[in-house]
Design an enzyme around this catalytic site. Sequence first.
Site, PDB file in Angstrom:
ATOM      1  N   LEU A 115       0.825  -1.219   0.000  1.00 25.65           N
ATOM      2  CA  LEU A 115       0.000   0.000   0.000  1.00 25.65           C
ATOM      3  C   LEU A 115       0.858   1.267   0.000  1.00 25.65           C
ATOM      4  CD1 LEU A 115      -2.764   1.343   0.138  1.00 25.65           C
ATOM      5  CD2 LEU A 115      -2.651   1.164   2.630  1.00 25.65           C
ATOM      6  N   ALA A 128       7.438  -5.352   4.650  1.00 23.02           N
ATOM      7  CA  ALA A 128       7.377  -5.901   6.003  1.00 23.02           C
ATOM      8  C   ALA A 128       6.360  -7.019   6.030  1.00 23.02           C
ATOM      9  CB  ALA A 128       6.968  -4.822   7.005  1.00 23.02           C
ATOM     10  N   TYR A 184       5.362  -8.414  16.222  1.00 22.73           N
ATOM     11  CA  TYR A 184       5.435  -7.425  15.141  1.00 22.73           C
ATOM     12  C   TYR A 184       6.207  -6.192  15.620  1.00 22.73           C
ATOM     13  CZ  TYR A 184       3.921  -3.730  11.943  1.00 22.73           C
ATOM     14  OH  TYR A 184       3.901  -2.668  11.067  1.00 22.73           O
TER      15      TYR A 184
HETATM   16  N1  LIG Z   1      -0.423  -1.061   7.334  1.00 24.56           N
HETATM   17  C1  LIG Z   1      -0.375  -0.403   8.466  1.00 24.56           C
HETATM   18  O1  LIG Z   1      -1.403  -0.080   9.046  1.00 24.56           O
HETATM   19  C2  LIG Z   1       0.966  -0.019   9.047  1.00 24.56           C
HETATM   20  C3  LIG Z   1       1.000   0.586  10.317  1.00 24.56           C
HETATM   21  C4  LIG Z   1       2.238   0.946  10.841  1.00 24.56           C
HETATM   22  C5  LIG Z   1       3.397   0.714  10.121  1.00 24.56           C
HETATM   23  N2  LIG Z   1       3.324   0.108   8.901  1.00 24.56           N
HETATM   24  C6  LIG Z   1       4.569  -0.133   8.168  1.00 24.56           C
HETATM   25  O2  LIG Z   1       4.471   0.528   6.934  1.00 24.56           O
HETATM   26  C7  LIG Z   1       5.137  -0.224   5.918  1.00 24.56           C
HETATM   27  C8  LIG Z   1       4.232  -0.380   4.729  1.00 24.56           C
HETATM   28  O3  LIG Z   1       3.053  -1.056   5.138  1.00 24.56           O
HETATM   29  P1  LIG Z   1       1.922  -1.418   4.077  1.00 24.56           P
HETATM   30  O4  LIG Z   1       0.623  -1.458   4.796  1.00 24.56           O
HETATM   31  O5  LIG Z   1       2.077  -0.595   2.866  1.00 24.56           O
HETATM   32  O6  LIG Z   1       2.338  -2.923   3.747  1.00 24.56           O
HETATM   33  P2  LIG Z   1       1.631  -3.986   2.822  1.00 24.56           P
HETATM   34  O7  LIG Z   1       0.591  -3.368   1.961  1.00 24.56           O
HETATM   35  O8  LIG Z   1       1.261  -5.149   3.688  1.00 24.56           O
HETATM   36  O9  LIG Z   1       2.826  -4.420   1.846  1.00 24.56           O
HETATM   37  C9  LIG Z   1       3.906  -5.143   2.348  1.00 24.56           C
HETATM   38  C10 LIG Z   1       4.986  -5.141   1.301  1.00 24.56           C
HETATM   39  O10 LIG Z   1       6.064  -5.926   1.800  1.00 24.56           O
HETATM   40  C11 LIG Z   1       6.484  -6.779   0.742  1.00 24.56           C
HETATM   41  N3  LIG Z   1       7.153  -7.949   1.305  1.00 24.56           N
HETATM   42  C12 LIG Z   1       6.696  -8.833   2.212  1.00 24.56           C
HETATM   43  N4  LIG Z   1       7.621  -9.789   2.416  1.00 24.56           N
HETATM   44  C13 LIG Z   1       8.695  -9.482   1.637  1.00 24.56           C
HETATM   45  C14 LIG Z   1       9.949 -10.089   1.384  1.00 24.56           C
HETATM   46  N5  LIG Z   1      10.326 -11.220   1.995  1.00 24.56           N
HETATM   47  N6  LIG Z   1      10.793  -9.490   0.505  1.00 24.56           N
HETATM   48  C15 LIG Z   1      10.438  -8.362  -0.120  1.00 24.56           C
HETATM   49  N7  LIG Z   1       9.266  -7.737   0.046  1.00 24.56           N
HETATM   50  C16 LIG Z   1       8.395  -8.315   0.915  1.00 24.56           C
HETATM   51  C17 LIG Z   1       5.213  -7.133   0.003  1.00 24.56           C
HETATM   52  O11 LIG Z   1       5.536  -7.626  -1.280  1.00 24.56           O
HETATM   53  P3  LIG Z   1       4.571  -8.678  -2.048  1.00 24.56           P
HETATM   54  O12 LIG Z   1       3.159  -8.307  -1.694  1.00 24.56           O
HETATM   55  O13 LIG Z   1       4.908  -8.435  -3.482  1.00 24.56           O
HETATM   56  O14 LIG Z   1       4.958 -10.023  -1.565  1.00 24.56           O
HETATM   57  C18 LIG Z   1       4.557  -5.751  -0.039  1.00 24.56           C
HETATM   58  O15 LIG Z   1       5.103  -4.999  -1.082  1.00 24.56           O
HETATM   59  C19 LIG Z   1       5.589  -1.517   6.575  1.00 24.56           C
HETATM   60  O16 LIG Z   1       6.945  -1.416   6.887  1.00 24.56           O
HETATM   61  C20 LIG Z   1       4.771  -1.600   7.840  1.00 24.56           C
HETATM   62  O17 LIG Z   1       5.454  -2.276   8.875  1.00 24.56           O
HETATM   63  C21 LIG Z   1       2.133  -0.256   8.349  1.00 24.56           C
END
Ligand SMILES: NC(=O)c1ccc[n+]([C@@H]2O[C@H](COP(=O)([O-])OP(=O)(O)OC[C@H]3O[C@@H](n4cnc5c(N)ncnc54)[C@H](OP(=O)(O)O)[C@@H]3O)[C@@H](O)[C@H]2O)c1
Length: 296
Positions: free
Chosen positions: A12, A71, A136
């Site tokens: 995202l 992540a 996490y």
């Molecule tokens: N979502 C939230 O509410 C939230 C809150 C606080 C912090 N964050 C942080 O914000 C960041 C972005 O979150 P998001 O919600 O955008 O995440 P997301 O939509 O769940 O996307 C996760 C990304 O990580 C990639 N990924 C997972 N395993 C991997 C691996 N082994 N090697 C390479 N890429 C890998 C996925 O790739 P594929 O899908 O192509 O496998 C995807 O591009 C993260 O670091 C998260 O910890 C998120």
Amino acid sequence: MRKVLVIGASGLLGQYLLKAGRDLELDMVGTYNETVPTDINGMLRMDITNPDSVSRSLDQICPDLVVLSSAMTNVDQCEREPGKAYAVNMEGAFNVASRCKDHGAKLVYISTDYVFNGLKGSRYHEFEGPDPLSIYGRSKLEGENVTMDADKKNMVCRVSVVYGWNRIGKKSNFLTWIIESLKKGQAIRLYNDQWVSPTYAPSAAKDILELACKDVRGIVHTCGPDCLNRYEMGVMLAEVFGFDKGLISSIETKDMPMLAVRPRASCLAVDIAESELGRSMVGLRQGLDEMKKEER
Ligand SMILES: NC(=O)c1ccc[n+]([C@@H]2O[C@H](COP(=O)([O-])OP(=O)(O)OC[C@H]3O[C@@H](n4cnc5c(N)ncnc54)[C@H](OP(=O)(O)O)[C@@H]3O)[C@@H](O)[C@H]2O)c1
């Protein structure tokens, strides 16, 4: 022109980092792992748990700046599979940070409000000591540490409950899940005792890249400016989208416990980001108004 590699551009926040960088006329390349985007132009496959995969991409791209948005983000799944959570959130960060150091590239690690225990009773500042409650949170804190240990010029950007339209994968986020449920007329229950700082992915992406381009270093909170509980977020969304608020009921965490313990109030102070950027962060009302305008 600065060359920027966004790791996790199929996620995202990552997809908006790629877009924001192109809008800023930076030379952008993104990576995906399992979610293969329809348009793979300017995209590479990379698994951050595999050091060779990381090396290959960095050797090929030679970026000036790397943003690590990848992540394992499912908080309960991290509790069920701690080995995998640490492999992605900590060792993955280590693999990327080491290769960035070799290449002289600045690394931005995207982290979370879940590094805090949420017991403080007011917003957390960047200088305050973390105390994560879940696998996490702990694995992300380790990711922060390896990032900053690798090179003091690196940056950690903490966000909280990221929302926005996902134009690449099918994965929903907290707010798109509420939209889908209310649209179908389904009743939902939302926690009234978990406070967060909702982060609109398109604006956070722009903020993060601008801070990185200014060579800001260390930890910076790049979430929205609000401190709202999940029930309040749902009610605001229903108002903006014109859904029936009566479908939303308010519950306490004890009424429907989850596997991983969540912080009670992990809202973050954003003064540093606002002062560096010279503007206010985008609040939930504005983010929802923009989402409504861009609904397809
Ligand atoms: N979502 C939230 O509410 C939230 C809150 C606080 C912090 N964050 C942080 O914000 C960041 C972005 O979150 P998001 O919600 O955008 O995440 P997301 O939509 O769940 O996307 C996760 C990304 O990580 C990639 N990924 C997972 N395993 C991997 C691996 N082994 N090697 C390479 N890429 C890998 C996925 O790739 P594929 O899908 O192509 O496998 C995807 O591009 C993260 O670091 C998260 O910890 C998120």
